[in-house]
Enzyme design. Structure first.
Site, PDB file in Angstrom:
ATOM      1  N   GLU A 201      -0.363  33.837 108.289  1.00 38.98           N
ATOM      2  CA  GLU A 201      -1.371  34.665 108.942  1.00 38.98           C
ATOM      3  C   GLU A 201      -2.229  33.863 109.911  1.00 38.98           C
ATOM      4  O   GLU A 201      -2.507  32.686 109.684  1.00 38.98           O
ATOM      5  CB  GLU A 201      -2.297  35.279 107.872  1.00 38.98           C
ATOM      6  CG  GLU A 201      -1.557  36.200 106.942  1.00 38.98           C
ATOM      7  CD  GLU A 201      -2.312  36.497 105.655  1.00 38.98           C
ATOM      8  OE1 GLU A 201      -2.216  37.630 105.179  1.00 38.98           O
ATOM      9  OE2 GLU A 201      -2.994  35.598 105.127  1.00 38.98           O
TER      10      GLU A 201
ATOM     11  N   ASP B 281      -4.371  40.021  97.844  1.00 43.67           N
ATOM     12  CA  ASP B 281      -4.822  39.799  99.227  1.00 43.67           C
ATOM     13  C   ASP B 281      -3.706  40.003 100.239  1.00 43.67           C
ATOM     14  O   ASP B 281      -3.704  39.401 101.307  1.00 43.67           O
ATOM     15  CB  ASP B 281      -5.429  38.387  99.365  1.00 43.67           C
ATOM     16  CG  ASP B 281      -4.438  37.290  98.998  1.00 43.67           C
ATOM     17  OD1 ASP B 281      -3.302  37.622  98.585  1.00 43.67           O
ATOM     18  OD2 ASP B 281      -4.777  36.109  99.141  1.00 43.67           O
TER      19      ASP B 281
HETATM   20  P1  NAD Z   1      -1.946  29.006  92.512  1.00 41.81           P
HETATM   21  O1  NAD Z   1      -0.517  29.366  92.656  1.00 41.81           O
HETATM   22  O2  NAD Z   1      -2.355  27.580  92.611  1.00 41.81           O
HETATM   23  O3  NAD Z   1      -2.506  29.552  91.110  1.00 41.81           O
HETATM   24  C1  NAD Z   1      -2.243  30.832  90.643  1.00 41.81           C
HETATM   25  C2  NAD Z   1      -2.274  30.812  89.117  1.00 41.81           C
HETATM   26  O4  NAD Z   1      -2.127  32.165  88.654  1.00 41.81           O
HETATM   27  C3  NAD Z   1      -1.147  29.986  88.494  1.00 41.81           C
HETATM   28  O5  NAD Z   1      -1.686  29.008  87.637  1.00 41.81           O
HETATM   29  C4  NAD Z   1      -0.326  31.041  87.732  1.00 41.81           C
HETATM   30  O6  NAD Z   1       0.243  30.514  86.541  1.00 41.81           O
HETATM   31  C5  NAD Z   1      -1.384  32.102  87.459  1.00 41.81           C
HETATM   32  N1  NAD Z   1      -0.854  33.433  87.162  1.00 41.81           N
HETATM   33  C6  NAD Z   1       0.153  34.104  87.792  1.00 41.81           C
HETATM   34  N2  NAD Z   1       0.324  35.316  87.219  1.00 41.81           N
HETATM   35  C7  NAD Z   1      -0.604  35.407  86.232  1.00 41.81           C
HETATM   36  C8  NAD Z   1      -0.935  36.414  85.283  1.00 41.81           C
HETATM   37  N3  NAD Z   1      -0.252  37.572  85.235  1.00 41.81           N
HETATM   38  N4  NAD Z   1      -1.943  36.186  84.411  1.00 41.81           N
HETATM   39  C9  NAD Z   1      -2.640  35.016  84.446  1.00 41.81           C
HETATM   40  N5  NAD Z   1      -2.366  34.016  85.320  1.00 41.81           N
HETATM   41  C10 NAD Z   1      -1.359  34.213  86.195  1.00 41.81           C
HETATM   42  O7  NAD Z   1      -2.729  29.873  93.591  1.00 41.81           O
HETATM   43  P2  NAD Z   1      -4.226  29.666  94.154  1.00 41.81           P
HETATM   44  O8  NAD Z   1      -4.216  28.806  95.368  1.00 41.81           O
HETATM   45  O9  NAD Z   1      -5.127  29.320  93.017  1.00 41.81           O
HETATM   46  O10 NAD Z   1      -4.530  31.143  94.649  1.00 41.81           O
HETATM   47  C11 NAD Z   1      -4.728  32.170  93.706  1.00 41.81           C
HETATM   48  C12 NAD Z   1      -4.673  33.507  94.416  1.00 41.81           C
HETATM   49  O11 NAD Z   1      -5.803  33.644  95.271  1.00 41.81           O
HETATM   50  C13 NAD Z   1      -3.457  33.680  95.310  1.00 41.81           C
HETATM   51  O12 NAD Z   1      -2.945  34.982  95.114  1.00 41.81           O
HETATM   52  C14 NAD Z   1      -3.982  33.509  96.710  1.00 41.81           C
HETATM   53  O13 NAD Z   1      -3.221  34.207  97.671  1.00 41.81           O
HETATM   54  C15 NAD Z   1      -5.369  34.077  96.547  1.00 41.81           C
HETATM   55  N6  NAD Z   1      -6.363  33.614  97.519  1.00 41.81           N
HETATM   56  C16 NAD Z   1      -7.257  34.528  97.961  1.00 41.81           C
HETATM   57  C17 NAD Z   1      -8.244  34.131  98.837  1.00 41.81           C
HETATM   58  C18 NAD Z   1      -9.265  35.133  99.286  1.00 41.81           C
HETATM   59  O14 NAD Z   1     -10.063  34.835 100.176  1.00 41.81           O
HETATM   60  N7  NAD Z   1      -9.324  36.280  98.666  1.00 41.81           N
HETATM   61  C19 NAD Z   1      -8.298  32.812  99.299  1.00 41.81           C
HETATM   62  C20 NAD Z   1      -7.386  31.897  98.792  1.00 41.81           C
HETATM   63  C21 NAD Z   1      -6.419  32.301  97.893  1.00 41.81           C
END
Ligand code: NAD
Length: 347
Positions: free
Chosen positions: A61, A232
């Site tokens: 993006e 997101d």
């Molecule tokens: P990451 O992959 O490092 O961590 C995600 C974690 O979620 C992993 O540890 C995984 O085991 C866990 N997980 C997956 N499914 C699960 C479930 N059903 N129950 C419990 N835990 C579960 O990712 P990240 O960098 O920490 O990002 C997390 C999320 O936040 C992503 O979806 C990312 O796109 C989103 N994000 C959003 C914003 C925003 O501004 N809203 C910004 C950055 C990241």
């Protein structure tokens, strides 16, 4: 050579040095203040939903905005499957430029900066919406963003206890290890139901490229604030639709959130409130103690603009950047080809 063609570049290494020099909690607090200041002048900004290029495994993006004096954009990806390959789910870099000349004034890593600004934004929203005196937060999804979220809620909202859950216990153990000694009371939980026990704030921060149901309706009681970070992207949500129907929903920039946020599950006219309106007093936030407030976080360009603006200000006079020869700068502006010929002659 004029100085305008030399662009400060903040590498990952220098970003870490800058953040450690200032202190993580101070950076989170400062970023929240910068974002709030920019949200309060919302109407000064060019706004557009981010430009997404989807593939079966993820999304890339671009997130542009301008306040008329500065222009910024972030490049960011979201690839949940990367984790299994030993890669980050989210990586990013960004540029800030001067509108008057169009010349860039900063190039920066934004993987760390995104985690910081996302956490600052989450805690800022909660400061406006969470029940007063909230002390305990459930943190579901303990990946790359998680510690930043915990620390932002401690620094900005006064959260003192965090209850952690991840489908992968190793992620929870990593968080507990990293947050040890930071002053938070930490509890590792074995289910989302256990994690939300006694929590006034529930943060969901998981990564899965599907309509997931991290929280079901029966799990969410009256009076809580939900900070939904992981949903997101089209087809990527975390909350059961029934929770949305019971919640007062707050967004960053609604046209983008309708595409990417939890509210993609709702009709396009379902009422929501943009947070900048709460911050400027144009709309109410939490209306009563029993309300469920939901910050449907997706991440908006102004937050990255605020973060880049902050980094640009903070590196001035420091050694936390390199100088990049990034813009061609012939002695006579029209003699771009001549510059190439002179370089050839000098080689
Ligand atoms: P990451 O992959 O490092 O961590 C995600 C974690 O979620 C992993 O540890 C995984 O085991 C866990 N997980 C997956 N499914 C699960 C479930 N059903 N129950 C419990 N835990 C579960 O990712 P990240 O960098 O920490 O990002 C997390 C999320 O936040 C992503 O979806 C990312 O796109 C989103 N994000 C959003 C914003 C925003 O501004 N809203 C910004 C950055 C990241």
């Amino acid at each position: 050579m004029s100085r305008l063609n030399i662009v400060p570049f903040v590498s990952v290494d220098n970003m870490m040095k800058l953040v450690l020099h200032l202190g993580v909690e101070r950076v989170l607090t400062d970023l929240a203040a910068c974002i709030e200041a920019d949200f309060r002048r919302w109407e000064a900004f060019d706004k557009t939903p981010r430009i997404a290029s989807h593939s079966p495994v993820g999304v890339i993006e671009l997130m542009p905005t301008s306040d008329g004096a500065l222009y910024g954009f972030k490049y960011v990806n979201g690839h949940p499957k990367n984790l299994k390959e030993g890669l980050q789910t989210v990586t990013a870099f960004g540029v800030l430029a001067e509108v008057a000349t169009g010349y860039p004034v900063l190039l920066s890593e934004m993987t760390i900066l995104t985690a910081l600004r996302t956490a600052a934004m989450s805690a800022l929203a909660a400061r406006w919406l969470a029940p007063p005196g909230a002390r305990t937060m459930a943190l579901i999804g303990n990946g790359a963003q998680a510690e930043f979220q915990a620390l932002a809620f401690r620094a900005i909202c006064g959260i003192g206890a965090v209850r952690l859950y991840d489908i992968d216990p190793a992620a929870t153990a990593k968080c507990v290890r990293n947050l040890a000694g930071c002053g938070l009371e930490l509890t590792s939980c074995t289910s989302p139901e256990e994690a939300i026990l006694g929590a006034q704030v529930i943060t969901t921060c998981t990564a899965d490229k599907q309509y997931a149901t991290i929280l079901t309706d029966n799990m969410v009681g009256a009076g809580v604030h939900i900070n939904a970070v992981g949903g997101d992207c089209p087809g990527k949500t975390e909350l059961h639709r029934d929770i949305l129907l019971r919640s007062a929903i707050f967004t960053e920039y609604t046209p983008q959130t309708r595409i990417e946020g939890e509210i993609q599950q709702l009709p396009p006219d379902h009422p929501v409130t943009e947070l900048w309106r709460v911050m400027t007093g144009a709309a109410p936030g939490r209306q009563d103690a029993r309300a469920i407030t939901l910050f449907d976080s997706v991440g908006f360009a102004i937050e990255d603009f605020s973060a880049l603006r902050y980094v640009h200000d903070r590196i001035r006079g420091t050694r936390f950047f390199e100088e990049l020869d990034m813009i061609a700068d012939p002695d006579e502006p029209r003699d771009l080809y001549g510059m190439l010929l002179r370089a050839q002659a000098a080689a």
